[in-house]
Design an enzyme around this catalytic site. Structure first.
Site, PDB file in Angstrom:
ATOM      1  N   ASP A 131      -6.751   1.002   0.638  1.00 25.16           N
ATOM      2  CA  ASP A 131      -6.422   1.211   2.041  1.00 25.16           C
ATOM      3  C   ASP A 131      -7.980   0.941   2.563  1.00 25.16           C
ATOM      4  O   ASP A 131      -8.837   0.328   2.127  1.00 25.16           O
ATOM      5  CB  ASP A 131      -6.191   2.843   2.202  1.00 25.16           C
TER       6      ASP A 131
ATOM      7  N   LYS B   2       0.780  -1.229   0.071  1.00 24.84           N
ATOM      8  CA  LYS B   2      -0.045   0.080   0.047  1.00 24.84           C
ATOM      9  C   LYS B   2       0.807   1.291  -0.016  1.00 24.84           C
ATOM     10  O   LYS B   2       0.570   2.226  -0.764  1.00 24.84           O
ATOM     11  CB  LYS B   2      -0.928   0.003   1.345  1.00 24.84           C
TER      12      LYS B   2
END
Length: 213
Positions: free
Chosen positions: A142, A123
């Site tokens: 996310d 991420k």
DNA sequence: CTCCCGATAT
DNA sequence: ATATCAGGAG
């Protein structure tokens, strides 16, 4: 049908673009390394909280060398207000050291390389790649993307990697970077985790989870 | 799966 | 009081 779901996804993206025309990264940074540090700090933390810390942090630590040489316990205090500060301080220091030793102080522009840095996962790496280099090797998943993709019926998965694979099939590649920003903006303003404002959501009619107006 | 963690909204 | 916030590592 996948075709219908792609059309619905395109409609969703179009509506969100109209709603959030200035959507983009809300972190403060002036270099790839500062973006990397800010993104490490942003784990399980609001960007607002990160932006309160980074101006002073980047004034104190002006270079990658400064972060690499930082005293851990001092760095921990410098970033304490963002939470998870022990993990993050270690990650920031070690990543800075690695960056100098293995990459000549240059933040790598490929996902495979950037995620080898300590404290940098898929991420975080994907955020830096997209925001600094404009490269999308994947879609950033996310907490907001995870929650809202499920609510919208774009995926059934809970695992971030599997959600990403589903989204990559549904979102046109040229929208991969903006998609995450749009969803995050929407997650902060309307589709809030604690209490989604379905009554004022532009996606109400397209959302299988919506409380109908 | 668990741990890491302060600030904020509800 | 508690859930949530641009997650990652062991």
């Amino acid at each position: 049908m996948i075709k219908d779901k792609k059309r619905r996804t395109a409609r969703i993206v179009a509506l969100l673009k109209k709603e959030y025309p200035d959507s983009g990264c809300s972190l403060k940074f002036k270099s790839a390394h500062q973006l990397l540090v800010s993104t490490i700090l942003s784990a399980q933390t609001t960007d607002e909280a990160v932006n309160k810390v980074t101006p002073g942090l980047f004034k104190k630590y002006k270079s990658i060398e400064d972060f690499a040489a930082a005293d851990i316990s001092e760095l921990e205090k410098d970033i304490a207000t963002v939470g998870l500060f022990r993990n993050k301080a270690k990650g920031i220091k070690l990543t800075s050291v690695e960056l100098l030793h293995r990459y000549g102080g240059v933040v790598p522009d490929s996902l495979d390389e950037i995620i080898t840095l300590p404290g940098v996962g898929r991420k975080t790496g994907s955020v830096v790649l997209g925001t600094w280099f404009g490269k999308a090797e994947g879609i950033v998943v996310d907490t907001h993307v995870k929650r809202i993709s499920r609510l919208l019926g774009l995926t059934e998965h809970t695992d971030a990697d599997k959600i990403e694979q589903d989204l990559m099939k549904l979102v046109v590649k040229t929208d991969w970077i903006i998609f995450t920003h749009l969803i995050i903006d929407h997650g902060r303003a309307v589709c809030i985790a604690r209490r989604p404002r379905c009554d004022s959501c532009v996606l109400n009619r397209l959302c299988p989870s919506a409380e109908r107006i």
